[in-house]
Design a protein around this motif. Structure first.
Motif: not given
Ligand code: G3P
Length: 220
Positions: A6, A28, A129, A132, A164-165
């Motif tokens: 990522d 992103n 996510f 988050r 993700a996240s």
């Molecule tokens: O690519 C999206 C996601 O992985 C973002 O992660 O750590 O900004 O919540 P984060």
């Protein structure tokens, strides 16, 4: 399970790609902004490094503009998967893009209802996510991915769950246990996958014992 990096930083991507166990890339707008170079330049560099899926996100919020951007991004390279936010316009765009054969990854997914809609539309990927959600309530991220896994399996949806996240190794290991198809992981967390203090300590001990005994490998 597939592992993506990522990141939009070609240096990080190159390093991780050379480790051999990375299968793709997700970017992103925030990650792209962090690199501090023109996005086109970065993206073309990424295409030279990897031969797996590369998610590039649209920045439009309305259906028509999303489609325009998605088509243009997809035309850049066959590895492109277009990342679309999980909004009504976004989901409508996914339906059209699927008919055109453009690969999609629906991002910013925070509920089972959203994931159900994404699965019904046949998006290639859905991106819950995890971190988050965990910021708001403990285990909310794990619970969501687990719910999506069960729902997709029950109804036979082919959409891949792309966790993700991911903020740490515990998150990643949990995603593997739950059965996420893919996890996209930032560089600093990927680095921790291969490290363990007991591995380093154990290796040091093996080499010390070997040397102390004056042994040699049985090779010419
Ligand atoms: O690519 C999206 C996601 O992985 C973002 O992660 O750590 O900004 O919540 P984060």
């Amino acid at each position: 399970m597939e592992l993506f990096i990522d990141s939009a930083d070609p240096k990080e991507i190159q390093t991780a790609w050379d480790w051999g166990f990375i299968d793709g890339v997700t970017t992103n707008p925030s990650l792209a902004a962090k690199v501090g170079r023109p996005y086109r330049q970065i993206v073309l560099q990424i295409f030279e490094i990897v031969d797996g899926p590369v998610s590039l996100e649209v920045i439009a919020t309305e259906y028509d503009q999303m489609l325009e951007q998605a088509r243009a991004l997809a035309a850049l390279h066959p590895v492109v998967v277009v990342k679309i936010p999980c909004t009504r316009d976004g989901l409508k765009a996914v339906k059209t893009l699927k008919k055109e054969g453009i690969k999609t990854n629906v991002t910013l997914v925070f509920s089972g209802g959203q994931a159900l809609a994404v699965g019904k539309l046949g998006s290639d990927y859905v991106s819950p996510f995890v971190g988050r959600l965990d910021d708001i309530a403990t285990h909310a991220g794990d619970d969501l991915v687990s719910n999506i896994r069960q729902t997709y399996d029950r109804y036979g949806f082919g959409t891949k769950i792309l966790a993700a996240s991911i903020r740490d190794l515990q998150h990643l290991e949990k995603m593997a246990l739950i059965g996420a198809d893919v996890a996209t992981v930032p560089f600093n967390v990927l680095e921790t996958i291969t490290n363990h203090p007991l591995t380093d300590k154990g290796l040091q001990r093996f080499l010390q014992d070997w040397q102390a005994a004056g042994l040699e490998l049985p090779i010419e």
